[in-house]
Design an enzyme around this catalytic site. Structure first.
Site, PDB file in Angstrom:
ATOM      1  N   HIS A   1       2.644   3.530  -9.094  1.00 26.43           N
ATOM      2  CA  HIS A   1       2.482   2.092  -9.366  1.00 26.43           C
ATOM      3  C   HIS A   1       3.705   1.553 -10.119  1.00 26.43           C
ATOM      4  CE1 HIS A   1      -1.452   2.188  -7.702  1.00 26.43           C
ATOM      5  NE2 HIS A   1      -2.029   2.843  -8.693  1.00 26.43           N
TER       6      HIS A   1
ATOM      7  N   LEU B   1      11.419 -19.581  -5.247  1.00 26.56           N
ATOM      8  CA  LEU B   1      10.292 -18.851  -4.659  1.00 26.56           C
ATOM      9  C   LEU B   1       9.085 -18.829  -5.593  1.00 26.56           C
ATOM     10  CD1 LEU B   1       9.998 -15.938  -2.483  1.00 26.56           C
ATOM     11  CD2 LEU B   1       9.438 -15.292  -4.803  1.00 26.56           C
TER      12      LEU B   1
ATOM     13  N   ARG C   1     -11.827   2.407  -8.751  1.00 24.23           N
ATOM     14  CA  ARG C   1     -10.905   3.517  -9.082  1.00 24.23           C
ATOM     15  C   ARG C   1     -11.186   4.041 -10.482  1.00 24.23           C
ATOM     16  NH1 ARG C   1      -5.304   2.552  -5.944  1.00 24.23           N
ATOM     17  NH2 ARG C   1      -6.255   1.800  -4.041  1.00 24.23           N
TER      18      ARG C   1
ATOM     19  N   ASP D   1       0.833  -1.209   0.000  1.00 24.13           N
ATOM     20  CA  ASP D   1       0.000   0.000   0.000  1.00 24.13           C
ATOM     21  C   ASP D   1       0.870   1.263   0.000  1.00 24.13           C
ATOM     22  OD1 ASP D   1      -2.373   1.384  -0.031  1.00 24.13           O
ATOM     23  OD2 ASP D   1      -2.719   1.218   2.123  1.00 24.13           O
TER      24      ASP D   1
HETATM   25  C1  FPP Z   1      -1.979   0.304  -3.386  1.00 24.58           C
HETATM   26  O1  FPP Z   1      -1.538   1.629  -3.378  1.00 24.58           O
HETATM   27  C2  FPP Z   1      -1.427  -0.384  -4.546  1.00 24.58           C
HETATM   28  C3  FPP Z   1      -2.172  -0.936  -5.552  1.00 24.58           C
HETATM   29  C4  FPP Z   1      -3.638  -0.926  -5.592  1.00 24.58           C
HETATM   30  C5  FPP Z   1      -1.517  -1.562  -6.694  1.00 24.58           C
HETATM   31  C6  FPP Z   1      -0.341  -2.335  -6.293  1.00 24.58           C
HETATM   32  C7  FPP Z   1       0.351  -2.895  -7.445  1.00 24.58           C
HETATM   33  C8  FPP Z   1       1.697  -2.918  -7.566  1.00 24.58           C
HETATM   34  C9  FPP Z   1       2.622  -2.390  -6.545  1.00 24.58           C
HETATM   35  C10 FPP Z   1       2.322  -3.534  -8.724  1.00 24.58           C
HETATM   36  C11 FPP Z   1       1.813  -4.909  -8.973  1.00 24.58           C
HETATM   37  C12 FPP Z   1       2.556  -5.511 -10.036  1.00 24.58           C
HETATM   38  C13 FPP Z   1       2.030  -6.284 -10.998  1.00 24.58           C
HETATM   39  C14 FPP Z   1       2.952  -6.901 -11.933  1.00 24.58           C
HETATM   40  C15 FPP Z   1       0.580  -6.508 -11.156  1.00 24.58           C
HETATM   41  P1  FPP Z   1      -2.611   2.794  -3.382  1.00 24.58           P
HETATM   42  O2  FPP Z   1      -2.759   3.266  -4.781  1.00 24.58           O
HETATM   43  O3  FPP Z   1      -3.875   2.330  -2.717  1.00 24.58           O
HETATM   44  O4  FPP Z   1      -1.878   3.854  -2.505  1.00 24.58           O
HETATM   45  P2  FPP Z   1      -2.552   4.964  -1.558  1.00 24.58           P
HETATM   46  O5  FPP Z   1      -3.185   4.215  -0.408  1.00 24.58           O
HETATM   47  O6  FPP Z   1      -1.375   5.769  -1.131  1.00 24.58           O
HETATM   48  O7  FPP Z   1      -3.522   5.725  -2.412  1.00 24.58           O
END
Ligand code: FPP
Length: 236
Positions: free
Chosen positions: A29, A123, A63, A12
């Site tokens: 992201h 892994l 979103r 997150d």
């Molecule tokens: C939460 O941050 C994150 C997500 C919803 C997306 C997470 C995905 C990745 C880190 C990459 C995944 C990789 C692949 C290959 C699919 P948020 O946007 O909710 O952050 P915030 O709480 O600060 O708004």
């Protein structure tokens, strides 16, 4: 010393990281993808058997279209950049979640990576993608009811129920790390986390490093796990 076979991470804070750095949410992201690559390679080197990451939840469809489409393109970015390295490191890709609603193009890329890495024995990098734990539990109950009606199974117990979950073939989750400081599970692995240790940290996912993972693991190692039994070292 506690074994660490299965690590789960709620990645997150990408949005907040983007805001802090005055870049679009998508850039947060993107940085998150690079960090996931680093952590995967590092976790593999530590001998961790499975890393389950919450990449997209069943609630994330709420979103903006732009953000959802960008997240749907992340597997392509991730595997185009790193599949060679994942192969060299013997990493196997798996996915849990409802694949039906994921765009066909995204599923194709993920399925290719699953196929390419099928025989790897290092892994397991397990993506929770369009995943929701309540949805998973309802599906499991439905499937069990079907099998029961068909006379394929008899009574249900915890172990048998777990075999109907997406995670049937994976080890128990030992440690859950949530970055970005929120104290909630957000519909992640509700059944599987029953006896897991939780570590919640303020660090935003794009700022997460292998050193911080070491600190989280040290915290986990210091915990006394008794799985609901009595801690004999306590005087009360
Ligand atoms: C939460 O941050 C994150 C997500 C919803 C997306 C997470 C995905 C990745 C880190 C990459 C995944 C990789 C692949 C290959 C699919 P948020 O946007 O909710 O952050 P915030 O709480 O600060 O708004």
């Amino acid at each position: 010393m506690n074994d660490l076979n299965h690590l789960a991470i709620i990645m997150d804070g990408n949005g907040r990281w983007a805001k802090k750095n005055k870049v679009p949410r998508t850039a947060g992201h993107y940085k998150g993808v690079e960090v996931l690559r680093n952590i995967t390679i590092y976790a593999n080197s530590l001998g961790i058997k499975c890393l389950t990451v919450y990449a997209f939840s069943t609630e994330n469809w709420k979103r903006s279209i732009e953000e959802v489409s960008y997240i749907m393109s992340l597997p392509k970015i991730f595997f185009a950049s790193y599949i060679k390295e994942l192969m060299e490191n013997n990493v196997r890709i798996m996915i849990i979640g409802d694949r039906e609603k994921v765009p066909a193009e995204t599923m194709k890329v993920i399925d290719q990576a699953i196929e390419t890495t099928r025989n790897n024995t290092g892994l397991i990098l397990n993506f929770a993608f369009n995943y929701g734990a309540r949805d998973e539990i309802v599906r499991a109950a439905r499937k069990y009811a079907e099998d029961y009606k068909a006379g394929l199974v008899d009574d249900l117990d915890e172990e048998k129920f777990a075999s109907y979950l997406y995670t049937a073939d994976l080890p128990e989750v030992d440690l859950l790390i949530r970055t970005g400081s929120e104290m909630r599970l957000s519909n992640f692995l509700l059944y599987q986390l029953a006896y897991s240790e939780f570590v919640v940290i303020d660090t935003l996912w794009p700022d997460f490093t292998s050193d911080i993972l070491d600190e989280c693991i040290a915290e986990y190692q210091s915990r006394k796990r008794n799985f609901g039994g009595r801690d004999e070292t306590k005087s009360d």
